[in-house]
Motif scaffolding. Structure first.
Motif, short mmCIF file in Angstrom:
data_model
loop_
_atom_site.label_atom_id
_atom_site.label_comp_id
_atom_site.label_asym_id
_atom_site.label_seq_id
_atom_site.Cartn_x
_atom_site.Cartn_y
_atom_site.Cartn_z
N LEU A 101 0.84 -1.19 0.00
CA LEU A 101 0.00 0.00 0.00
C LEU A 101 0.88 1.24 0.00
O LEU A 101 2.04 1.20 0.40
CB LEU A 101 -0.92 -0.01 1.22
N SER A 104 1.28 4.23 5.17
CA SER A 104 1.64 3.41 6.31
C SER A 104 0.45 2.53 6.64
O SER A 104 -0.71 2.93 6.51
CB SER A 104 1.94 4.29 7.50
N GLU A 105 0.74 1.32 7.05
CA GLU A 105 -0.35 0.39 7.36
C GLU A 105 -1.07 0.78 8.65
O GLU A 105 -2.04 0.15 9.05
CB GLU A 105 0.19 -1.03 7.44
N GLU A 106 -0.60 1.83 9.29
CA GLU A 106 -1.26 2.27 10.52
C GLU A 106 -2.55 3.03 10.24
O GLU A 106 -3.25 3.42 11.15
CB GLU A 106 -0.31 3.17 11.33
N PRO A 176 -7.92 -0.62 7.40
CA PRO A 176 -6.59 -1.01 6.88
C PRO A 176 -6.57 -2.47 6.42
O PRO A 176 -5.92 -2.80 5.43
CB PRO A 176 -5.66 -0.81 8.08
N GLY A 180 -5.84 -4.08 2.91
CA GLY A 180 -4.90 -5.19 2.73
C GLY A 180 -5.53 -6.35 1.97
O GLY A 180 -4.86 -7.03 1.18
N SER B 104 3.11 -3.55 15.46
CA SER B 104 2.90 -2.56 14.41
C SER B 104 2.48 -3.30 13.17
O SER B 104 2.93 -4.41 12.88
CB SER B 104 4.20 -1.81 14.14
N GLU B 105 1.60 -2.69 12.40
CA GLU B 105 1.13 -3.36 11.19
C GLU B 105 2.19 -3.38 10.09
O GLU B 105 1.97 -3.91 9.01
CB GLU B 105 -0.14 -2.66 10.69
N GLU B 106 3.34 -2.78 10.38
CA GLU B 106 4.43 -2.80 9.40
C GLU B 106 5.14 -4.14 9.36
O GLU B 106 6.01 -4.35 8.54
CB GLU B 106 5.46 -1.70 9.73
N MET B 174 3.22 -10.23 2.45
CA MET B 174 1.76 -10.28 2.53
C MET B 174 1.28 -10.80 3.89
O MET B 174 0.07 -10.75 4.19
CB MET B 174 1.18 -11.16 1.42
N TRP B 177 -1.12 -8.83 6.06
CA TRP B 177 -2.51 -8.79 5.61
C TRP B 177 -3.23 -10.08 5.97
O TRP B 177 -4.43 -10.06 6.27
CB TRP B 177 -2.57 -8.51 4.11
N MET B 181 -6.42 -10.45 8.20
CA MET B 181 -7.60 -11.25 7.84
C MET B 181 -8.03 -12.14 9.00
O MET B 181 -9.21 -12.50 9.10
CB MET B 181 -7.32 -12.05 6.57
#
Lengths: 207, 207
Positions: A101, A104-106, A176, A180, B104-106, B174, B177, B181
């Protein structure tokens, strides 16, 4: 059946507009290029109107059928004209290589929209996990996320008017993950799943 | 049918072990508590063995059926004993309120595992989007992500030995994500979808 405004005149606006009209909704199309909005309204038919850019949308639900980087600016530009509306963000902020993306995924485009939306507006993330051609020919599940139960109920009714199933995943903090899932959909297509004619959804196993 | 090692002796270890045995795989169980590993191996039957904690696993695929915060420490502890193995991370790093992830989603647990895995080991994220009871009684789709095509082919063959469909979503980048999910699955269940007896998967629409 409700009153829907679609901001945008591109392919996704056309596809959602076509389904919305078929579902018995009253549709308004808004485009910065008025001639494109007029053309799309005419193509959709069944009383579809082209509103004036920047004026208060006629629909209770306003779908921003725009590229991801256009959504926040347009919501800012519309400002108080969106007060009281349910803003539906359908965008996918894919990077240039479609494997990540842009933000930032935040956060998510939907959450960024919520930050700039006027008082009384609600934001719902929906439709972004579905390829346009699948939306045209299939019966994909539509994941929705949002903080207002009332706004989600309104979007759910709209989704169901299209003959589709709406799946509520929770509050806007889930957006988010829906973004994703847009990426996961691209990844699956890249690996040949369903020859691209598929969508993420739920499969049930109860008795 | 292959050689599988399951690290862990909890409910998910039992469920995957049961399916693996039924699928004709040779299964080894490893547990820090040797008596629990012995008991689970006995319960799974069909030649399932309980290995010695810390020794080189007998399976080519090593499934870490552990709580999310136990996975990285165990991979670090095993160290070179996992060299050449395909490490399958099935964890969900849910926060205490099950509406967000702990990290963190990172990143993702799978990517953190990859950082500490020994040379020659490959990491695959799989199974985390499926509730255990659905895995027991349904035929859910199994999303997989990983950087090694060979490792993913191996996991795919294992998944298929369980009678399930594996869906390759791409590289290990991935994995965040897929972890999201997992969260979406919890969100859907919280909203009553399928009375909890469902899993995310793909629905195909081609002719």
């Amino acid at each position: 059946m409700g009153d829907i405004t679609i901001i945008g005149t591109g392919n996704m606006a056309r596809t959602i507009g076509t389904l919305a009209v078929a579902g018995g909704n009253t549709v308004e199309v808004l485009g910065r290029d008025q001639s494109k909005a007029d053309d799309l309204a005419k193509a959709l038919g069944s009383g579809t109107t082209a509103g004036e850019w920047g004026a208060v949308p006629s629909g209770d639900i306003v779908i921003t059928a725009l590229l991801y980087d256009g959504v926040v600016p347009v919501v800012v530009e519309y400002g108080d004209a969106l007060s009281g509306k349910v803003i539906v963000d359908i965008s996918n902020p894919f990077n240039a290589t479609f494997d990540g993306l842009t933000h930032s995924e935040e956060t998510s485009i939907a959450q960024e929209v919520a930050k700039v939306a006027p008082a009384g507006a609600s934001v719902v993330k929906a439709f972004n996990t579905i390829f346009r051609d699948v939306l045209e020919k299939g019966r994909p599940h539509v994941f929705i996320a949002g903080d207002s139960a009332e706004a989600k109920a309104s979007v759910k009714a709209f989704v169901e008017s299209l003959g589709l199933r709406a799946l509520d995943v929770g509050g806007l903090q889930m957006a988010p993950w829906l973004e994703g899932m847009g990426l996961v959909t691209v990844g699956l297509a890249g690996n040949g799943v369903g020859h691209g004619d598929f969508a993420l959804g739920v499969n049930e196993f109860n008795g």
